[in-house]
Design a protein around this motif. Structure first.
Motif, PDB file in Angstrom:
ATOM      1  N   HIS A 162       2.421  25.475  85.656  1.00 56.27           N
ATOM      2  CA  HIS A 162       2.866  25.619  84.274  1.00 56.27           C
ATOM      3  C   HIS A 162       2.762  27.069  83.795  1.00 56.27           C
ATOM      4  O   HIS A 162       3.039  27.362  82.629  1.00 56.27           O
ATOM      5  N   TYR A 206      14.722  17.692  85.168  1.00 55.06           N
ATOM      6  CA  TYR A 206      13.459  17.292  84.563  1.00 55.06           C
ATOM      7  C   TYR A 206      12.494  16.799  85.633  1.00 55.06           C
ATOM      8  O   TYR A 206      12.894  16.328  86.700  1.00 55.06           O
ATOM      9  N   ALA A 254       9.428  16.360  81.697  1.00 56.92           N
ATOM     10  CA  ALA A 254       9.267  17.758  81.298  1.00 56.92           C
ATOM     11  C   ALA A 254      10.372  18.572  81.960  1.00 56.92           C
ATOM     12  O   ALA A 254      10.738  18.332  83.115  1.00 56.92           O
ATOM     13  N   LYS A 255      10.894  19.536  81.245  1.00 56.66           N
ATOM     14  CA  LYS A 255      12.017  20.336  81.733  1.00 56.66           C
ATOM     15  C   LYS A 255      11.546  21.344  82.770  1.00 56.66           C
ATOM     16  O   LYS A 255      10.535  22.009  82.609  1.00 56.66           O
ATOM     17  N   GLU A 270      11.929  24.832  84.509  1.00 58.57           N
ATOM     18  CA  GLU A 270      12.478  26.139  84.151  1.00 58.57           C
ATOM     19  C   GLU A 270      12.854  26.977  85.371  1.00 58.57           C
ATOM     20  O   GLU A 270      13.692  27.862  85.280  1.00 58.57           O
ATOM     21  N   GLU A 287       5.881  22.825  80.276  1.00 55.21           N
ATOM     22  CA  GLU A 287       5.402  21.689  79.502  1.00 55.21           C
ATOM     23  C   GLU A 287       4.330  20.894  80.236  1.00 55.21           C
ATOM     24  O   GLU A 287       3.623  20.089  79.619  1.00 55.21           O
ATOM     25  N   CYS A 288       4.205  21.085  81.541  1.00 56.44           N
ATOM     26  CA  CYS A 288       3.168  20.377  82.288  1.00 56.44           C
ATOM     27  C   CYS A 288       1.809  20.967  81.932  1.00 56.44           C
ATOM     28  O   CYS A 288       1.657  22.187  81.793  1.00 56.44           O
ATOM     29  N   SER A 289       0.791  20.105  81.797  1.00 58.71           N
ATOM     30  CA  SER A 289      -0.500  20.578  81.295  1.00 58.71           C
ATOM     31  C   SER A 289      -1.344  21.252  82.366  1.00 58.71           C
ATOM     32  O   SER A 289      -2.224  22.039  82.036  1.00 58.71           O
TER      33      SER A 289
END
Length: 657
Positions: A307, A324, A333-334, A336, A361-363
């Motif tokens: 991330h 995604y 989550a998209k 990139e 968006e991944c934690s």
């Protein structure tokens, strides 16, 4: 003297490199170049002139100086044209004739001859004709191989050569081979070559006829039902196995007859219903409070996920439709970007996570067990600790934390990621040794120019392994190929100056300029680039340019070439086109003005090419869209003025990247 040295240096670049096995070709080119430049008497004569003394005559002095110069330049030329791998083993001598004689003795040893003979024999016996070249060239090449073997003591009989050529023919020549085997006479090399040329022409003609018949059948079938004439053609020309193929078309997806799997409508509908294939990873809701600079081992992840962008040795953004990443809890989550992430472990080893997805968006950052297993890594887990091995070598380890295994990373590597993220400075973590990064920073210049900057100590030592194919360069610099006509170059500085104005542009610069004008010297191709608010300011810039170059070079500008635009020649009035301020300034300074014919920009091709180069750089950087505007303008100015390495270094030192 300088011209002769320059010619010798240019000739050295054209000579084939000596690698220890190509002595004949290398020595032939060396002797030719030295003979053309009249420097070969040092390698042709054994007698060395006596050294110069006080009692030596002018003739003896001249003879010794000529021999010494020939010997010195011959040695330099031979050493410059040798591969780096063989230079350490070359004989240590200061006489050119002795040097080339020892090289010949080493190259013609039994070991070298055996390696050359083995390579030539392998190529002769395994070579196949693949239609990439005419059959005449193929046969001639095999004859040359046999001749080389004969000169090395491995004589190839003509009957053997004929049989080798017959064995190299593809299946299309099977009928030709059968006919040859049935006749009693044996062909020699020349007869076989003539027959093969005739057979090649016959096979090509048959291919053209078959292609014509297939084209006729496809044209009628597109209109609907075949006509009576088409049915007759099918009965005439479609026989045996081909007719059975049409009857036995079976789809392996729906099991029906009449079409193949790739054309199955049910299969296409199934793919449309299924949608895009997604990658799933495990949800990690229990790791919210863990620092972001940690990496976790996940046996449920099908791919590596990061991330943060820092740490990627190479990354490509996702183009086109959005893609995604689906989590274990069905949240998406998209993605990139995708690239290779270099993970540095506490043992000092690093693991390159290929195909790692960049998902902001991944934690957390996840390492896929299945991906590492495919690369040959082995895991040993027990007592709250796991170890990572490859070929019985320990790469790294990790500890159990909150029911998941966390990698033990290198302290400096982990701290750098934490500091970068906490300060919000992402670009400072870029790999400064990446040649691809500097390729983007400097306006997508070529690999050779970057290597030249490195050799001149303007840039640090770079890793060129990631500088392969730049998609942004292909998008921004693609062009239509045209035939270039030869041009006559000037012989002195400032003898001819090319100029052109480019613009206006939709987005002005920081100072509000919408145009730029270039001045290029025809002899040195040294260029100047100035920014303009409007075209009328070109007169002031021209005066500044002429004053600067004439004072610095102590020469006068003689000719200025431009197009016949209004800013250069003048505006149209009722009496025609009248000279404007630009043309009057050239006339007052005694400078001859050359104008191109209407509709022929190629007559001012030097200036047009420079504008094209600058705009290609800008478009490539816009396509990449990851560089700040300051670097665009910086790269535009620097690359518009070649050979200003010190200015490039000083300018780069003043900006923060």
């Amino acid at each position: 003297m300088f011209a002769a040295s320059s010619n010798l240096f240019a000739s050295a670049n054209s000579v084939v490199k000596f690698n220890g096995l190509n002595y004949e070709e290398w020595s032939e080119q060396i002797r030719f170049i030295l003979g053309v430049m009249t420097l070969d008497h040092a390698i042709l004569t054994d007698e060395e002139p006596s050294a110069i003394t006080e009692e030596s005559s002018e003739t003896e002095k001249s003879r010794y100086e000529s021999w010494e110069r020939s010997n010195r330049l011959s040695l330099n030329l031979m050493r410059m044209t040798m591969a780096e791998s063989v230079k350490p083993s070359m004989p240590k001598t200061e006489k050119a004739r002795e040097f080339i004689k020892k090289i010949k003795e080493c190259s013609q040893s039994d070991l070298a001859d055996k390696s050359i003979v083995g390579g030539l024999m392998s190529e002769l016996t395994t070579k196949k004709f693949d239609w990439s070249q005419p059959i005449h060239d193929h046969v001639t090449h095999m004859s040359n191989l046999a001749s080389k073997l004969t000169t090395l003591g491995m004589e190839v009989n003509e009957l053997f050569l004929v049989q080798f050529i017959m064995n190299s023919l593809p299946l299309e020549f099977s009928q030709f081979q059968v006919n040859y085997n049935t006749i009693k006479d044996k062909w020699n090399y020349q007869e076989l070559k003539a027959m093969l040329v005739q057979e090649e022409g016959r096979l090509k003609k048959m291919k053209d006829q078959v292609a014509h018949l297939v084209g006729l059948g496809s044209a009628s079938s597109r209109k609907g039902k075949p006509s009576i004439k088409d049915k007759k053609m099918d009965k005439t020309f479609v026989k045996g196995p081909e007719s059975q193929i049409h009857k036995e078309r079976k789809c392996f997806f729906c099991k029906k007859m009449g079409h193949f799997k790739k054309d199955c409508p049910k299969r296409k509908a199934w793919f449309d219903k299924k949608g895009t294939q997604h990658i799933y990873v495990c949800s990690e809701l229990n790791l919210i409070e863990v620092p972001n600079n940690t990496w976790w081992l996940d046996s449920g992840a099908t791919t590596h996920v990061s991330h943060i962008e820092q740490g990627f040795s190479s990354i490509q953004p996702i183009r086109g439709a959005d893609q995604y990443l689906f989590m274990g809890n069905r949240m998406k989550a998209k993605i990139e970007g995708i690239g290779t992430y270099r993970l540095i472990l506490d043992t000092g080893c690093h693991v390159d996570l290929e195909g790692c997805l960049y998902v902001p968006e991944c934690s957390r950052n996840l390492v896929s067990v299945s991906r590492l297993d495919n690369l040959g890594f082995v895991f040993k887990i027990g007592h709250g600790v796991f170890s990572l091995y490859r070929n019985d070598y320990l790469y790294g380890s990790g500890t159990l934390f909150d029911s998941l295994y966390r990698f033990n990373l290198d302290a400096k590597f982990s701290e750098s990621l934490f500091n970068i993220e906490s300060q919000g400075i992402k670009r400072s973590a870029s790999n400064e040794s990446s040649a691809f990064l500097w390729h983007q920073r400097l306006g997508h210049i070529s690999k050779e120019r970057i290597m030249r900057l490195v050799n001149n100590d303007i840039l640090p030592q770079l890793d060129f392994s990631d500088l392969n194919v730049c998609i942004d360069c292909i998008k921004g610099k693609q062009t239509k190929h045209i035939v270039k006509k030869p041009a006559t170059r000037s012989t002195q500085l400032l003898e001819l100056i090319h100029t052109d104005i480019c613009g206006p542009f939709d987005a002005p610069s920081w100072s509000g300029e919408k145009y730029f004008i270039t001045f290029i010297d025809d002899y040195s191709r040294y260029g100047f680039t100035y920014l303009l608010h409007e075209k009328s300011k070109s007169v002031n810039i021209l005066e500044v340019f002429i004053d600067e170059v004439e004072r610095q070079l102590d020469r006068k500008v003689k000719v200025v070439r431009s197009d016949r635009g209004g800013e250069f020649y003048g505006k149209f009035t009722e009496s025609g086109q009248c000279p404007g301020p630009f043309a009057k300034l050239l006339e007052s300074r005694g400078i001859c003005a050359q104008y191109t014919m209407p509709g022929t920009p190629q007559q001012n091709g030097v200036a047009e090419r420079r504008n094209r180069t600058l705009m290609d750089m800008v478009r490539s950087m816009l396509s990449n869209s990851s560089l700040p505007l300051s670097l665009w303008i910086y790269a535009l100015k620097i690359n518009g003025i070649p050979n200003r390495g010190r200015e490039l270094h000083e300018t780069y030192a003043t900006i923060k990247i």
